[in-house]
Design a protein around this motif. Structure first.
Motif, PDB file in Angstrom:
ATOM      1  N   SER A 103       0.842  -1.879  -0.967  1.00 28.20           N
ATOM      2  CA  SER A 103       1.456  -2.709  -2.002  1.00 28.20           C
ATOM      3  C   SER A 103       2.960  -2.814  -1.794  1.00 28.20           C
ATOM      4  N   ILE A 104       3.597  -1.699  -1.449  1.00 34.11           N
ATOM      5  CA  ILE A 104       5.039  -1.730  -1.194  1.00 34.11           C
ATOM      6  C   ILE A 104       5.360  -2.677  -0.041  1.00 34.11           C
ATOM      7  N   LEU A 105       4.592  -2.579   1.045  1.00 37.25           N
ATOM      8  CA  LEU A 105       4.858  -3.440   2.199  1.00 37.25           C
ATOM      9  C   LEU A 105       4.588  -4.903   1.894  1.00 37.25           C
ATOM     10  N   HIS A 110      10.654  -8.794   6.282  1.00 35.91           N
ATOM     11  CA  HIS A 110      11.324  -8.660   7.572  1.00 35.91           C
ATOM     12  C   HIS A 110      10.322  -8.216   8.635  1.00 35.91           C
ATOM     13  N   ASN A 111      10.694  -8.400   9.892  1.00 34.79           N
ATOM     14  CA  ASN A 111       9.742  -8.227  10.978  1.00 34.79           C
ATOM     15  C   ASN A 111       9.343  -6.773  11.214  1.00 34.79           C
ATOM     16  N   ASP A 112      10.115  -5.817  10.680  1.00 40.37           N
ATOM     17  CA  ASP A 112       9.742  -4.411  10.842  1.00 40.37           C
ATOM     18  C   ASP A 112       8.412  -4.095  10.163  1.00 40.37           C
ATOM     19  N   VAL A 113       8.011  -4.921   9.199  1.00 39.29           N
ATOM     20  CA  VAL A 113       6.767  -4.670   8.473  1.00 39.29           C
ATOM     21  C   VAL A 113       5.590  -4.570   9.438  1.00 39.29           C
ATOM     22  N   VAL A 136      -3.425  -7.096   2.201  1.00 32.71           N
ATOM     23  CA  VAL A 136      -2.342  -6.967   1.218  1.00 32.71           C
ATOM     24  C   VAL A 136      -1.021  -6.595   1.877  1.00 32.71           C
ATOM     25  N   GLY A 137      -1.040  -5.552   2.712  1.00 30.87           N
ATOM     26  CA  GLY A 137       0.203  -5.041   3.264  1.00 30.87           C
ATOM     27  C   GLY A 137       0.993  -6.059   4.062  1.00 30.87           C
ATOM     28  N   LEU A 138       0.306  -6.917   4.813  1.00 31.13           N
ATOM     29  CA  LEU A 138       0.983  -7.906   5.645  1.00 31.13           C
ATOM     30  C   LEU A 138       1.262  -9.220   4.929  1.00 31.13           C
ATOM     31  N   HIS A 139       0.860  -9.334   3.672  1.00 31.29           N
ATOM     32  CA  HIS A 139       0.867 -10.639   3.017  1.00 31.29           C
ATOM     33  C   HIS A 139       2.242 -11.295   2.995  1.00 31.29           C
ATOM     34  N   TRP A 141       5.042 -10.707   4.705  1.00 26.12           N
ATOM     35  CA  TRP A 141       5.560 -11.003   6.041  1.00 26.12           C
ATOM     36  C   TRP A 141       4.784 -12.145   6.687  1.00 26.12           C
ATOM     37  N   ARG A 142       3.459 -12.151   6.522  1.00 24.58           N
ATOM     38  CA  ARG A 142       2.634 -13.182   7.152  1.00 24.58           C
ATOM     39  C   ARG A 142       2.991 -14.578   6.677  1.00 24.58           C
TER      40      ARG A 142
END
Length: 262
Positions: A103-105, A110-113, A136-139, A141-142
């Motif tokens: 959820s935090i991510l 930014h690209n570090d995700v 969820v985590g990549l949402h 950034w994606r």
């Protein structure tokens, strides 16, 4: 298990958010509060006792959702703490805390995700957590940088680690499920040849992806599988048969005709 009362839950969430700058204190307080909501009345089933969900507190999903929304918003407001906070929650080792790390991510762009996500899932055995990171985590950034997402996917799909390849397929499935995602042709390009070589977790992830692609464009998904059948031999044929159920009747008939001609 403590009954869920919205006012008290919000106060408990605030106690966690106050510790966003101190990852160790954040983790300790979060685990302590989640433990109050742990369901100890339900005995784990056989699969859980064999390991995959052995570290789940079995906290009600609405509680996790409320914590996740709050943590995502706070990390967006104070992004300098996002990495350490997510890492601390991930390392706590519970399914629920790892969901919160996702959820935090999800609010970071930014690209570090992408690197953080891969670091987390490369050694993760819990498929529900891996799926949560992919969906969820990549949402954030994606959707913020489709070209970088697709470039990362190409690298992941060629990784020697099968877990990372499975994760890549799950992340593409999550992208395909998003009606706003415009890179569908690139997805078909990236997964060419996978029906012939996907096994185990990769195969399950690929089925999820194909189902999502059928939801976006049944004709394109059918054409993709017909090309795979032509190039991939028996493994591609077997995979395509397993995916027939996802297709509307017209495309299913076309695929069945292609399979019967082999």
């Amino acid at each position: 298990m403590t009954a869920v009362k919205p006012t008290r839950l919000n106060e408990q969430i605030d106690e966690v958010l106050e510790r966003i700058s101190d990852p160790i204190a954040l983790r300790r307080k979060c685990v302590d509060i989640l433990d109050l909501y742990a369901d100890r009345t339900r005995r784990p089933n056989l699969m859980e006792t064999m390991g995959e969900a052995a570290h789940s507190l079995r906290v009600p999903r609405p509680v996790i959702r409320a914590f996740g929304v709050a943590l995502r918003r706070r990390a967006q407001e104070q992004p300098e703490y996002a990495r350490a906070a997510s890492a601390a929650l991930w390392e706590a080792g519970y399914r629920e805390t790892q969901f919160l790390a996702c959820s935090i991510l999800s609010g970071q762009v930014h690209n570090d995700v992408s690197k953080w996500a891969i670091d987390y899932v490369a050694k993760c055995d819990d498929q529900e957590v891996v799926a949560e990171m992919a969906k969820v985590g990549l949402h954030g950034w994606r959707i913020s940088d489709v070209s970088r997402f697709l470039a990362a996917e190409e690298v992941w799909l060629n990784d020697s680690n099968r877990r990372i390849r499975s994760f890549a397929l799950l992340a593409l499935g999550a992208a395909a499920e998003d009606d706003q995602f415009k890179g569908i042709p690139s997805i078909f390009r990236l997964i060419a040849g996978f029906t012939a070589k996907a096994k185990g977790g990769e195969r399950r992830a690929l089925r999820y992806l194909i189902q999502a692609l059928v939801g976006r464009s049944p004709p394109e998904a059918a054409r993709f599988l017909m090309d795979e059948i032509a190039d991939g031999g028996n493994p591609s044929e077997n995979f395509s048969r397993s995916a027939l159920e996802f297709f509307p009747s017209r495309q299913r008939r076309l695929l069945e005709r292609t399979l019967s001609s082999q």
